[in-house]
Design a protein around this motif. Structure first.
Motif, PDB file in Angstrom:
ATOM      1  N   HIS A  65      36.970  36.895  44.830  1.00  0.00           N
ATOM      2  CA  HIS A  65      37.374  38.381  45.070  1.00  0.00           C
ATOM      3  C   HIS A  65      37.499  38.136  46.377  1.00  0.00           C
ATOM      4  O   HIS A  65      36.624  37.509  46.971  1.00  0.00           O
ATOM      5  CB  HIS A  65      35.974  39.216  44.706  1.00  0.00           C
ATOM      6  CG  HIS A  65      36.017  38.781  42.507  1.00  0.00           C
ATOM      7  ND1 HIS A  65      36.902  39.601  41.686  1.00  0.00           N
ATOM      8  CD2 HIS A  65      35.403  37.898  42.051  1.00  0.00           C
ATOM      9  CE1 HIS A  65      37.331  38.891  40.686  1.00  0.00           C
ATOM     10  NE2 HIS A  65      35.812  37.971  41.006  1.00  0.00           N
ATOM     11  N   CYS A  66      37.626  39.065  46.886  1.00  0.00           N
ATOM     12  CA  CYS A  66      38.297  39.745  48.250  1.00  0.00           C
ATOM     13  C   CYS A  66      38.287  41.263  48.774  1.00  0.00           C
ATOM     14  O   CYS A  66      38.824  41.640  47.806  1.00  0.00           O
ATOM     15  CB  CYS A  66      39.292  38.679  49.125  1.00  0.00           C
ATOM     16  SG  CYS A  66      38.931  38.854  51.357  1.00  0.00           S
ATOM     17  N   ARG A  67      37.029  41.983  49.163  1.00  0.00           N
ATOM     18  CA  ARG A  67      37.124  43.390  49.168  1.00  0.00           C
ATOM     19  C   ARG A  67      36.696  43.549  50.394  1.00  0.00           C
ATOM     20  O   ARG A  67      36.083  42.971  51.194  1.00  0.00           O
ATOM     21  CB  ARG A  67      35.894  43.307  48.073  1.00  0.00           C
ATOM     22  CG  ARG A  67      36.726  43.169  47.039  1.00  0.00           C
ATOM     23  CD  ARG A  67      37.068  43.912  45.949  1.00  0.00           C
ATOM     24  NE  ARG A  67      37.867  43.830  45.171  1.00  0.00           N
ATOM     25  CZ  ARG A  67      38.114  43.043  44.276  1.00  0.00           C
ATOM     26  NH1 ARG A  67      38.579  42.262  44.996  1.00  0.00           N
ATOM     27  NH2 ARG A  67      38.201  42.704  42.745  1.00  0.00           N
ATOM     28  N   THR A  68      37.113  44.711  50.856  1.00  0.00           N
ATOM     29  CA  THR A  68      36.634  45.421  52.395  1.00  0.00           C
ATOM     30  C   THR A  68      35.843  46.759  52.008  1.00  0.00           C
ATOM     31  O   THR A  68      36.434  46.771  50.637  1.00  0.00           O
ATOM     32  CB  THR A  68      37.749  45.776  53.400  1.00  0.00           C
ATOM     33  OG1 THR A  68      39.034  46.357  52.253  1.00  0.00           O
ATOM     34  CG2 THR A  68      38.164  44.702  53.678  1.00  0.00           C
ATOM     35  N   LEU A  69      35.303  47.008  52.299  1.00  0.00           N
ATOM     36  CA  LEU A  69      33.764  48.072  52.017  1.00  0.00           C
ATOM     37  C   LEU A  69      34.544  49.150  53.257  1.00  0.00           C
ATOM     38  O   LEU A  69      33.833  48.673  54.377  1.00  0.00           O
ATOM     39  CB  LEU A  69      32.614  47.914  52.180  1.00  0.00           C
ATOM     40  CG  LEU A  69      31.784  48.692  51.521  1.00  0.00           C
ATOM     41  CD1 LEU A  69      31.935  49.127  49.855  1.00  0.00           C
ATOM     42  CD2 LEU A  69      30.459  47.947  51.371  1.00  0.00           C
ATOM     43  N   ASP A  70      34.563  50.090  52.936  1.00  0.00           N
ATOM     44  CA  ASP A  70      34.017  51.900  53.940  1.00  0.00           C
ATOM     45  C   ASP A  70      33.117  51.862  54.504  1.00  0.00           C
ATOM     46  O   ASP A  70      32.390  53.179  53.935  1.00  0.00           O
ATOM     47  CB  ASP A  70      35.437  52.441  53.283  1.00  0.00           C
ATOM     48  CG  ASP A  70      35.335  53.798  55.221  1.00  0.00           C
ATOM     49  OD1 ASP A  70      35.626  53.747  55.517  1.00  0.00           O
ATOM     50  OD2 ASP A  70      36.507  54.742  54.736  1.00  0.00           O
ATOM     51  N   LEU A  71      33.088  52.213  55.149  1.00  0.00           N
ATOM     52  CA  LEU A  71      31.463  52.122  55.489  1.00  0.00           C
ATOM     53  C   LEU A  71      31.054  53.549  56.500  1.00  0.00           C
ATOM     54  O   LEU A  71      30.597  53.917  56.978  1.00  0.00           O
ATOM     55  CB  LEU A  71      30.739  51.256  56.512  1.00  0.00           C
ATOM     56  CG  LEU A  71      30.446  50.021  55.443  1.00  0.00           C
ATOM     57  CD1 LEU A  71      29.635  49.122  57.258  1.00  0.00           C
ATOM     58  CD2 LEU A  71      29.409  49.653  54.461  1.00  0.00           C
ATOM     59  N   ALA A  80      27.958  52.945  45.379  1.00  0.00           N
ATOM     60  CA  ALA A  80      28.546  53.039  43.764  1.00  0.00           C
ATOM     61  C   ALA A  80      29.917  52.191  43.836  1.00  0.00           C
ATOM     62  O   ALA A  80      29.995  51.572  43.488  1.00  0.00           O
ATOM     63  CB  ALA A  80      29.446  54.247  43.700  1.00  0.00           C
ATOM     64  N   GLU A  81      31.117  52.302  45.039  1.00  0.00           N
ATOM     65  CA  GLU A  81      31.694  50.717  45.096  1.00  0.00           C
ATOM     66  C   GLU A  81      31.149  49.875  45.732  1.00  0.00           C
ATOM     67  O   GLU A  81      31.570  48.569  44.657  1.00  0.00           O
ATOM     68  CB  GLU A  81      32.807  50.694  46.446  1.00  0.00           C
ATOM     69  CG  GLU A  81      33.637  50.089  47.054  1.00  0.00           C
ATOM     70  CD  GLU A  81      34.833  50.324  47.728  1.00  0.00           C
ATOM     71  OE1 GLU A  81      35.599  49.287  47.677  1.00  0.00           O
ATOM     72  OE2 GLU A  81      34.042  50.883  48.813  1.00  0.00           O
ATOM     73  N   LEU A  82      29.886  50.050  46.309  1.00  0.00           N
ATOM     74  CA  LEU A  82      28.590  48.143  46.162  1.00  0.00           C
ATOM     75  C   LEU A  82      29.066  47.905  44.677  1.00  0.00           C
ATOM     76  O   LEU A  82      28.811  46.890  44.536  1.00  0.00           O
ATOM     77  CB  LEU A  82      27.566  48.351  46.842  1.00  0.00           C
ATOM     78  CG  LEU A  82      28.294  47.950  48.342  1.00  0.00           C
ATOM     79  CD1 LEU A  82      26.821  48.619  48.780  1.00  0.00           C
ATOM     80  CD2 LEU A  82      28.258  47.136  48.360  1.00  0.00           C
ATOM     81  N   ASP A  83      27.865  48.482  43.542  1.00  0.00           N
ATOM     82  CA  ASP A  83      27.706  48.401  42.435  1.00  0.00           C
ATOM     83  C   ASP A  83      29.407  48.244  41.722  1.00  0.00           C
ATOM     84  O   ASP A  83      29.255  47.817  40.765  1.00  0.00           O
ATOM     85  CB  ASP A  83      27.801  50.151  41.352  1.00  0.00           C
ATOM     86  CG  ASP A  83      25.436  50.697  42.040  1.00  0.00           C
ATOM     87  OD1 ASP A  83      25.396  49.237  42.719  1.00  0.00           O
ATOM     88  OD2 ASP A  83      25.424  51.410  42.005  1.00  0.00           O
ATOM     89  N   GLU A  84      30.374  48.874  41.735  1.00  0.00           N
ATOM     90  CA  GLU A  84      31.581  48.326  41.106  1.00  0.00           C
ATOM     91  C   GLU A  84      31.959  46.865  41.420  1.00  0.00           C
ATOM     92  O   GLU A  84      32.121  46.010  40.637  1.00  0.00           O
ATOM     93  CB  GLU A  84      32.533  48.908  41.629  1.00  0.00           C
ATOM     94  CG  GLU A  84      33.061  50.574  41.522  1.00  0.00           C
ATOM     95  CD  GLU A  84      33.756  51.860  41.964  1.00  0.00           C
ATOM     96  OE1 GLU A  84      34.755  50.636  41.805  1.00  0.00           O
ATOM     97  OE2 GLU A  84      33.554  52.764  41.751  1.00  0.00           O
ATOM     98  N   ILE A  85      32.000  46.615  42.960  1.00  0.00           N
ATOM     99  CA  ILE A  85      32.199  44.537  43.665  1.00  0.00           C
ATOM    100  C   ILE A  85      30.896  44.384  42.606  1.00  0.00           C
ATOM    101  O   ILE A  85      31.360  43.006  42.498  1.00  0.00           O
ATOM    102  CB  ILE A  85      31.676  45.433  44.557  1.00  0.00           C
ATOM    103  CG1 ILE A  85      33.089  45.516  45.939  1.00  0.00           C
ATOM    104  CG2 ILE A  85      31.283  44.155  45.949  1.00  0.00           C
ATOM    105  CD1 ILE A  85      32.912  46.186  46.892  1.00  0.00           C
ATOM    106  N   ALA A  86      29.637  44.166  42.651  1.00  0.00           N
ATOM    107  CA  ALA A  86      29.048  43.444  42.284  1.00  0.00           C
ATOM    108  C   ALA A  86      29.387  43.511  40.753  1.00  0.00           C
ATOM    109  O   ALA A  86      28.679  42.067  39.902  1.00  0.00           O
ATOM    110  CB  ALA A  86      27.255  43.934  42.076  1.00  0.00           C
ATOM    111  N   ALA A  87      29.700  44.376  39.576  1.00  0.00           N
ATOM    112  CA  ALA A  87      30.154  43.797  38.395  1.00  0.00           C
ATOM    113  C   ALA A  87      31.140  43.236  38.288  1.00  0.00           C
ATOM    114  O   ALA A  87      31.128  42.772  37.527  1.00  0.00           O
ATOM    115  CB  ALA A  87      30.601  45.979  38.101  1.00  0.00           C
TER     116      ALA A  87
END
Length: 91
Positions: A65-71, A80-87
């Motif tokens: 997986h590769c994700r970017t996170l808008d801080l 909430a997005e980090l929870d989705e990513i961790a899942a």
């Protein structure tokens, strides 16, 4: 030289080979040492120059997986997005 997550390949933006090799090497090394099927993730802070990235692929029997996170948002949205990513890692 500016380090970039994405590279232009035949007119399409793709994860740079350096980044792809980084996670591939880590996962394969970990899988070999522990005799496990391993997943890996690259997570980057999103910059103004990079598009929002949500890529998932399988290679050599492992999931990546590769994700970017808008801080630049409210913390509850980031959480909430980090929870989705961790899942993703526990599917």
């Amino acid at each position: 030289m500016l380090w970039r997550i994405l590279t232009l390949h035949y007119g399409n933006e793709k994860l740079s080979a350096n980044n792809r090799n980084q996670i591939l090497s880590y996962v394969l090394h970990t899988a070999y040492e522990n005799e496990l099927n391993v997943s890996g993730m690259l997570l980057y802070a999103q910059t103004e120059k990079e598009r929002h990235m949500r890529e998932t692929w399988s290679e050599l029997g492992h999931e990546f997986h590769c994700r970017t996170l808008d801080l630049n948002r409210e913390f509850r949205e980031i959480a909430a997005e980090l929870d989705e990513i961790a899942a993703l890692m526990y599917e």
